[in-house]
Write an enzyme that holds these catalytic residues in place. Structure first.
Site, PDB file in Angstrom:
ATOM      1  N   GLU A 164       0.841  -1.201   0.000  1.00 14.17           N
ATOM      2  CA  GLU A 164       0.000   0.000   0.000  1.00 14.17           C
ATOM      3  C   GLU A 164       0.877   1.253   0.000  1.00 14.17           C
ATOM      4  O   GLU A 164       1.855   1.339   0.747  1.00 14.17           O
ATOM      5  CB  GLU A 164      -0.907   0.035   1.240  1.00 14.17           C
ATOM      6  N   HIS A 184     -15.336  -3.872  13.646  1.00 19.96           N
ATOM      7  CA  HIS A 184     -15.204  -2.492  13.167  1.00 19.96           C
ATOM      8  C   HIS A 184     -15.761  -1.577  14.263  1.00 19.96           C
ATOM      9  O   HIS A 184     -16.796  -1.899  14.872  1.00 19.96           O
ATOM     10  CB  HIS A 184     -15.989  -2.318  11.856  1.00 19.96           C
ATOM     11  N   ASP A 224     -19.962  -7.866  11.214  1.00 27.73           N
ATOM     12  CA  ASP A 224     -18.961  -7.554  10.187  1.00 27.73           C
ATOM     13  C   ASP A 224     -18.867  -8.678   9.146  1.00 27.73           C
ATOM     14  O   ASP A 224     -18.627  -8.428   7.968  1.00 27.73           O
ATOM     15  CB  ASP A 224     -17.583  -7.357  10.826  1.00 27.73           C
TER      16      ASP A 224
END
Ligand code: FAD
Length: 305
Positions: free
Chosen positions: A17, A158, A167
């Site tokens: 990333e 979350h 989730d």
């Protein structure tokens, strides 16, 4: 006659990333990182997107340069919070036109002052549906490769969710909306990834769930991340890092902890590893080095040896 199920790939997927640079000097540093990471031949690199949309041009510019100037395949993050359907449709269309073939569909977060306007889409699953709709309208342009759509997954609840089980239902809904794969939020405990994988599979989620790992080299970063993502930090790891005699020792401890986490996830059946780089290649490469992942042969070299 039944068609034999394809064998699993002989090597795990590898990805990194990156985030769009915030200044000219940051851009110079980022490009050093990009070149160093390119040498490791990852399967894709993801480019984050600010939920406010304020970095839209920098993000699109970086995606374009990755496509034009490198061998890397970019995965564009996209958030829907605060945006209209028209804006998002046009942006997805623009990404496809520029050659992007991977989009990570996210909701994003309202800033603390909740200053973003009410958007047209409430959840990431609706953005997945929208991307698929735009893609269908461009089918004739995509005959040589459609769009891979990814989503976020969470190894622990979350922060806004009532439960971990909820989730999993959300992940299932994202798959039903057309998601091809998921990447996890950062996590600290190996058991958290294996629990996610096990529970998701039991619930009918069959898309690949790629664990996202960060090089654990900075205590401050771990604390900030756990605050932002709402996850409990591994207190033992924090203590070991804080008690290290010097920076080199701290780095060794952190890298080894990251490698152990990634190995455990691969042993549990992870299809690959996604490394959050923070635009710095040294720690990511240290992790990769120690992970010793098998990688495919470089193009053009496989036949000649
Ligand atoms: P959603 O899947 O929409 O979930 C958000 C909340 O709504 C959850 O609590 C969920 O349980 C709930 N929910 C979802 N669907 C329903 C439903 N149908 N009914 C009831 N409740 C529901 N943020 C950025 O701003 N930019 C980035 O580039 C970025 N990249 C990321 C990359 C990864 C791999 C990950 C894991 C996160 C990333 N984020 C990014 C952060 C992400 O935007 C936040 O975690 C955000 O809070 C949730 O996004 P989501 O896509 O998971 O949202």
């Amino acid at each position: 006659m039944s068609v034999p199920y394809p064998p699993p790939p002989s090597y795990p997927a590898l990805s990194y990333e990156l985030f769009p640079p915030r200044s000219t000097s940051a851009e110079v540093g980022l490009w050093k990182t990009i070149r160093a990471l390119e040498d490791t031949r990852p399967d894709f690199v993801s480019v984050t997107y600010g939920a406010s949309g304020s970095n839209r041009d920098t993000a699109v510019g970086l995606l374009e340069r990755l496509l034009d100037e490198t061998t890397l395949k970019p995965l564009a993050h996209l958030t829907c919070v605060g945006n209209s359907l028209a804006y998002l449709s046009e942006l997805v269309d623009e990404l496809i036109s520029r050659g992007v073939r991977g989009i990570l569909a996210l909701r994003g977060d309202q800033p603390q002052d909740r200053s973003l306007p009410e958007g047209d889409l409430q959840f990431a699953s609706e953005l997945v549906e929208l991307i698929r709709r735009v893609e269908r309208s461009r089918t004739a342009h995509l005959c040589a490769g459609k769009v891979a759509v990814g989503v976020a997954a969470y190894t622990t609840r979350h922060p806004e969710s009532p439960s971990f089980e909820h989730d999993i239902e959300v992940l299932l809904a994202k798959q039903a909306a057309g998601a091809d794969f998921a990447i996890t939020q950062v996590f600290f405990a190996p058991t958290h990834y294996s629990r996610l994988l096990r529970t998701a599979r039991r619930a009918g989620v069959d898309i690949p769930i790629i664990p996202g790992v960060i090089p654990f080299t900075s205590v401050r970063r771990l604390e900030r991340l756990s605050e932002l993502a709402g996850i409990d930090i591994d207190t033992q790891l924090r203590e070991r890092l804080m008690n290290a005699g010097n920076d080199a020792q701290r780095r060794r401890i952190g890298i080894q902890a990251t490698v152990d986490l990634a190995h455990a996830a691969l042993d549990d059946g992870a299809p690959g590893i996604h490394i959050y780089t923070f635009n710095e290649h040294a720690a990511a490469l240290d992790v990769l080095d120690r992970l010793d992942l098998s990688r495919p042969p470089a193009p053009g070299l496989s036949q000649s040896a």
